[in-house]
Write a protein that holds these residues in place. Structure first.
Motif, PDB file in Angstrom:
ATOM      1  N   GLU A 223       0.828  -1.207   0.000  1.00 30.45           N
ATOM      2  CA  GLU A 223       0.000   0.000   0.000  1.00 30.45           C
ATOM      3  C   GLU A 223       0.859   1.253   0.000  1.00 30.45           C
ATOM      4  OE1 GLU A 223      -3.709   1.587  -0.278  1.00 30.45           O
ATOM      5  OE2 GLU A 223      -3.675  -0.424   0.574  1.00 30.45           O
ATOM      6  N   SER A 224       1.984   1.224   0.722  1.00 31.29           N
ATOM      7  CA  SER A 224       2.866   2.388   0.793  1.00 31.29           C
ATOM      8  C   SER A 224       3.493   2.699  -0.561  1.00 31.29           C
ATOM      9  CB  SER A 224       3.971   2.142   1.834  1.00 31.29           C
ATOM     10  OG  SER A 224       3.438   1.969   3.123  1.00 31.29           O
ATOM     11  N   VAL A 225       3.854   1.657  -1.305  1.00 29.73           N
ATOM     12  CA  VAL A 225       4.406   1.868  -2.647  1.00 29.73           C
ATOM     13  C   VAL A 225       3.295   2.274  -3.611  1.00 29.73           C
ATOM     14  CG1 VAL A 225       5.555   0.782  -4.604  1.00 29.73           C
ATOM     15  CG2 VAL A 225       6.320   0.278  -2.273  1.00 29.73           C
ATOM     16  N   ALA A 226       2.147   1.598  -3.522  1.00 30.10           N
ATOM     17  CA  ALA A 226       1.062   1.851  -4.471  1.00 30.10           C
ATOM     18  C   ALA A 226       0.515   3.267  -4.356  1.00 30.10           C
ATOM     19  CB  ALA A 226      -0.053   0.833  -4.261  1.00 30.10           C
ATOM     20  N   VAL A 227       0.429   3.789  -3.135  1.00 25.74           N
ATOM     21  CA  VAL A 227      -0.144   5.121  -2.972  1.00 25.74           C
ATOM     22  C   VAL A 227       0.765   6.180  -3.597  1.00 25.74           C
ATOM     23  CG1 VAL A 227       0.881   5.739  -0.732  1.00 25.74           C
ATOM     24  CG2 VAL A 227      -1.424   6.536  -1.313  1.00 25.74           C
ATOM     25  N   ILE A 228       2.058   5.862  -3.721  1.00 30.31           N
ATOM     26  CA  ILE A 228       2.992   6.774  -4.385  1.00 30.31           C
ATOM     27  C   ILE A 228       3.037   6.512  -5.882  1.00 30.31           C
ATOM     28  CG2 ILE A 228       5.432   7.414  -4.573  1.00 30.31           C
ATOM     29  CD1 ILE A 228       5.645   6.815  -1.538  1.00 30.31           C
ATOM     30  N   ALA A 229       3.154   5.230  -6.260  1.00 34.64           N
ATOM     31  CA  ALA A 229       3.303   4.890  -7.675  1.00 34.64           C
ATOM     32  C   ALA A 229       2.025   5.119  -8.469  1.00 34.64           C
ATOM     33  CB  ALA A 229       3.737   3.427  -7.808  1.00 34.64           C
ATOM     34  N   LEU A 230       0.872   4.848  -7.842  1.00 38.15           N
ATOM     35  CA  LEU A 230      -0.411   4.909  -8.550  1.00 38.15           C
ATOM     36  C   LEU A 230      -1.277   6.078  -8.108  1.00 38.15           C
ATOM     37  CD1 LEU A 230      -1.245   1.097  -8.327  1.00 38.15           C
ATOM     38  CD2 LEU A 230      -0.256   2.308 -10.279  1.00 38.15           C
ATOM     39  N   ASP A 231      -0.845   6.787  -7.053  1.00 41.74           N
ATOM     40  CA  ASP A 231      -1.627   7.904  -6.526  1.00 41.74           C
ATOM     41  C   ASP A 231      -3.042   7.454  -6.174  1.00 41.74           C
ATOM     42  OD1 ASP A 231      -2.040  10.442  -5.650  1.00 41.74           O
ATOM     43  OD2 ASP A 231      -2.328  11.349  -7.618  1.00 41.74           O
ATOM     44  N   LYS A 232      -3.130   6.285  -5.514  1.00 46.22           N
ATOM     45  CA  LYS A 232      -4.447   5.696  -5.252  1.00 46.22           C
ATOM     46  C   LYS A 232      -4.428   4.953  -3.927  1.00 46.22           C
ATOM     47  CE  LYS A 232      -6.631   3.916  -8.771  1.00 46.22           C
ATOM     48  NZ  LYS A 232      -7.938   4.606  -8.859  1.00 46.22           N
ATOM     49  N   ASP A 233      -5.461   5.170  -3.116  1.00 44.26           N
ATOM     50  CA  ASP A 233      -5.651   4.448  -1.862  1.00 44.26           C
ATOM     51  C   ASP A 233      -6.392   3.157  -2.163  1.00 44.26           C
ATOM     52  OD1 ASP A 233      -6.285   3.487   0.625  1.00 44.26           O
ATOM     53  OD2 ASP A 233      -7.353   5.265   1.310  1.00 44.26           O
ATOM     54  N   LEU A 234      -5.735   2.006  -1.910  1.00 42.49           N
ATOM     55  CA  LEU A 234      -6.323   0.716  -2.266  1.00 42.49           C
ATOM     56  C   LEU A 234      -7.012   0.020  -1.093  1.00 42.49           C
ATOM     57  CD1 LEU A 234      -3.463  -0.664  -4.561  1.00 42.49           C
ATOM     58  CD2 LEU A 234      -5.514   0.610  -5.210  1.00 42.49           C
ATOM     59  N   GLY A 235      -6.779   0.472   0.132  1.00 39.91           N
ATOM     60  CA  GLY A 235      -7.507  -0.057   1.279  1.00 39.91           C
ATOM     61  C   GLY A 235      -7.030  -1.401   1.804  1.00 39.91           C
ATOM     62  N   LEU A 236      -5.886  -1.894   1.348  1.00 42.55           N
ATOM     63  CA  LEU A 236      -5.446  -3.226   1.770  1.00 42.55           C
ATOM     64  C   LEU A 236      -5.007  -3.261   3.231  1.00 42.55           C
ATOM     65  CD1 LEU A 236      -3.421  -4.847  -1.150  1.00 42.55           C
ATOM     66  CD2 LEU A 236      -5.630  -5.518  -0.236  1.00 42.55           C
ATOM     67  N   VAL A 237      -4.390  -2.209   3.722  1.00 41.58           N
ATOM     68  CA  VAL A 237      -3.923  -2.205   5.103  1.00 41.58           C
ATOM     69  C   VAL A 237      -5.107  -2.233   6.065  1.00 41.58           C
ATOM     70  CG1 VAL A 237      -2.691  -0.862   6.861  1.00 41.58           C
ATOM     71  CG2 VAL A 237      -1.737  -1.096   4.574  1.00 41.58           C
ATOM     72  N   ARG A 238      -6.142  -1.481   5.758  1.00 40.90           N
ATOM     73  CA  ARG A 238      -7.340  -1.462   6.603  1.00 40.90           C
ATOM     74  C   ARG A 238      -8.147  -2.747   6.471  1.00 40.90           C
ATOM     75  NH1 ARG A 238      -7.657   3.291   3.843  1.00 40.90           N
ATOM     76  NH2 ARG A 238      -9.504   2.590   2.701  1.00 40.90           N
ATOM     77  N   ASN A 239      -7.777  -3.564   5.452  1.00 37.07           N
ATOM     78  CA  ASN A 239      -8.529  -4.776   5.146  1.00 37.07           C
ATOM     79  C   ASN A 239      -9.962  -4.450   4.737  1.00 37.07           C
ATOM     80  OD1 ASN A 239      -8.502  -7.576   4.787  1.00 37.07           O
ATOM     81  ND2 ASN A 239      -9.477  -7.945   6.763  1.00 37.07           N
ATOM     82  N   LYS A 240     -10.124  -3.293   4.154  1.00 37.13           N
ATOM     83  CA  LYS A 240     -11.420  -2.874   3.627  1.00 37.13           C
ATOM     84  C   LYS A 240     -11.196  -2.384   2.205  1.00 37.13           C
ATOM     85  CE  LYS A 240     -13.134  -1.599   8.206  1.00 37.13           C
ATOM     86  NZ  LYS A 240     -13.557  -0.492   9.101  1.00 37.13           N
ATOM     87  N   VAL A 241     -11.004  -3.350   1.326  1.00 31.75           N
ATOM     88  CA  VAL A 241     -10.590  -3.039  -0.042  1.00 31.75           C
ATOM     89  C   VAL A 241     -11.712  -2.322  -0.775  1.00 31.75           C
ATOM     90  CG1 VAL A 241      -9.778  -3.978  -2.216  1.00 31.75           C
ATOM     91  CG2 VAL A 241      -9.051  -5.005  -0.060  1.00 31.75           C
ATOM     92  N   SER A 242     -11.413  -1.119  -1.230  1.00 31.03           N
ATOM     93  CA  SER A 242     -12.395  -0.354  -1.988  1.00 31.03           C
ATOM     94  C   SER A 242     -12.196  -0.492  -3.487  1.00 31.03           C
ATOM     95  CB  SER A 242     -12.304   1.129  -1.595  1.00 31.03           C
ATOM     96  OG  SER A 242     -10.986   1.619  -1.813  1.00 31.03           O
ATOM     97  N   VAL A 243     -11.065  -1.067  -3.879  1.00 27.92           N
ATOM     98  CA  VAL A 243     -10.750  -1.252  -5.296  1.00 27.92           C
ATOM     99  C   VAL A 243     -10.661  -2.745  -5.572  1.00 27.92           C
ATOM    100  CG1 VAL A 243      -9.112  -0.735  -7.135  1.00 27.92           C
ATOM    101  CG2 VAL A 243      -9.451   0.905  -5.266  1.00 27.92           C
TER     102      VAL A 243
END
Length: 535
Positions: A223-243
């Motif tokens: 998630e830390s890499v994805a939020v920088i590389a893709l500029d997108k919050d994927l919700g995996l850390v919260r275990n509440k995947v919105s994507v």
């Protein structure tokens, strides 16, 4: 058969002067010329004349090596570092490892003097073997209508002038210290989710997290890499995947990393037929590439329609200004090359701190004094944490990410007394010497103080510092050093700082053989950390 599509792709790229060597690595046939001090050149030439012939370098034959990897052989089921150490016991500090099934023969050296010569003569576009399988995949897909890859856009998997052009394009965004501000806010947000996740999953009685906590660390790294590389919050850390595709992307990155060891290190005939392991690799690469393209396009559409989310510009926005393809390929490469390394280093650092309570308390005191219990991280206060950076370095020394570095010699060199011609692939195994008392006194102890600057270091610790500049190169060396170093550094620093200012962290189980090296070090013990809230 793989050879037919690869040959067809080569014809497509002929006009760009991309060439496939025996190692299957794309290189520019005529590397950029570079010069050295005449005295150093004279020394190298004199050493070459006195060296023993390359053909006399010891090492196993192809048949011996193949037998060793087969069931009942000395290397069957062994990790990569165990194979390298086993050969070192047989042949010494320098030996040849023959390539099997079309792979390039590699020279292995444990001699730091050899490492220094190779690095000092590598030139502006160092040739780094090891990404052949990724290059082959991209080469097969280059040149098609609407395809992501072409002769000028092969990402970090390429070598020579093409690699140099790609790094020249992305370095101003990823390597400039002033751009660290772009990473702090998204990294901090993901990390706060991680702290909440720890509280959610730990046992209310024992305060221990489940044994599969490494997966939570991997999700944090992803998630830390994805939020920088893709500029997108994927919700995996919260275990509440919105994507919806986020979980698929995460799982395929795990498949990709497993395949790199199966196809890049272990004997494999995938160059001749598509083995099941290669098909899994190919499918994972297809999935990773397609999902990243989709995410990048969605983010760019959002930005074009509504503008940036905040006043600053994201990494993705800055890369898109350079080139849309470069931005997408860099997003793919950041995920492929950034997630597992970050999670490996993170688990090592957490394990070191959890089993060294006094060092953990020293770090906590620094964090609370310089940043506080709940203040936000900033460029200014992150500069005031030398002990935090020392803890990370010491964890990387005790549990290094990989065996060392890889290079292709750019000149004829005399290494360990042998003539090694230009174009030889070399494994430089410096990370396998990090617990050697010759280089690090008290090498098996976790002593972050050895990395402090002299003005901050207790006098008695001065003797514990590294005594060779080429012994500790966790992010590589020179122009070919890791392009994501600043991102990884920041993620590690914020995560560890946030943990120790929120929890007392303990690990009450054995730590022997905690990591195994499948080309990359991976934690193999249940990480049942105990997290106690601080008063």
């Amino acid at each position: 058969m793989l050879s037919i599509p690869i040959k067809r792709s080569h014809k497509i790229l002929q006009s760009k002067h991309i060439h496939r060597s025996y190692s299957a690595t794309a290189i520019n046939v005529k590397p950029n010329p570079f010069s050295f001090d005449n005295s150093y050149t004279s020394i190298l030439e004199e050493e070459w004349q006195q060296g023993k012939p390359f053909t006399t370098i010891p090492g196993p034959t192809k048949l011996q090596l193949f037998r060793d990897f087969m069931r009942g052989g000395a290397f069957h089921g062994k990790t990569f570092d165990e194979v390298l150490r086993g050969c070192r016991q047989r042949y010494g500090d320098l030996y040849l490892m023959p390539g099997l099934f079309g792979r390039q023969t590699n020279l292995i050296t444990f001699n730091l003097n050899d490492h220094e010569k190779i690095f000092r003569t590598e030139g502006p576009n160092p040739l780094r073997p090891g990404n052949e399988i990724i290059f082959d995949y991209r080469l097969q897909r280059a040149g098609g209508d609407g395809d992501l890859y072409d002769a000028d856009n092969m990402g970090l998997a390429v070598n020579g002038a093409q690699w140099g052009a790609f790094r020249h394009a992305v370095n101003p965004v990823l390597m400039q210290p002033r751009n660290v501000v772009l990473y702090i806010e998204p990294t901090q947000k993901v990390n706060n989710d991680f702290i909440a996740r720890i509280r959610e999953i730990r046992n209310p009685s024992t305060l221990e997290v489940p044994g599969d906590f490494l997966q939570e660390i991997k999700r944090l790294a992803f998630e830390s890499v994805a939020v920088i590389a893709l500029d997108k919050d994927l919700g995996l850390v919260r275990n509440k995947v919105s994507v919806p595709e986020a979980e698929v992307l995460f799982n395929n990155l795990q498949i990709f990393n497993t395949a790199l060891y199966d196809l890049g290190i272990k004997p494999s005939i995938h160059r001749y037929i598509k083995t099941p392991s290669y098909r899994r690799f190919e499918n994972s690469m297809d999935t990773i590439t397609n999902i990243c393209r989709k995410f990048v396009e969605e983010t760019l559409q959002r930005i074009e329609q509504h503008g940036a989310v905040d006043d600053g510009k994201s990494v993705l926005e800055k890369l898109v200004k350079i080139d849309r393809k470069i931005a997408t390929i860099m997003a793919v490469d950041m995920l492929m090359f950034g997630v597992d390394p970050t999670s490996s280093i993170m688990s090592a650092a957490m394990l070191c701190l959890a089993t060294n309570p006094k060092k953990q308390q020293n770090l906590r005191e620094e964090i609370l004094a310089k940043i506080g219990r709940s203040d936000k991280f900033s460029m200014e206060n992150m500069k005031t944490l030398p002990y935090l950076r020392a803890c990370i370095k010491e964890a990387m020394r005790l549990y290094p990410l990989i065996f060392g570095n890889m290079r292709t010699t750019a000149l004829d060199l005399c290494l360990s007394g042998y003539q090694v011609p230009k174009g030889t692939h070399v494994f430089l195994t410096s990370n396998m010497l990090l617990k050697n008392e010759d280089y690090f006194p008290k090498a098996n102890e976790f002593i972050p103080e050895r990395w402090l600057r002299s003005k901050d270091m207790p006098a008695e610790m001065e003797v514990l510092k590294a005594n060779n500049p080429f012994i500790f190169l966790p992010f590589g060396f020179g122009p070919r050093s890791c392009v994501g170093k600043r991102i990884v550094d920041l993620q590690l620093e914020i995560t560890l700082a946030n943990i120790v200012r929120n929890f007392k962290m303990e690990y009450n189980y054995p730590t022997e053989n905690a990591f195994k090296n499948y080309f990359m070090n991976t934690c193999v013990i249940p990480l049942k950390f105990k997290f106690t809230d601080l008063p």
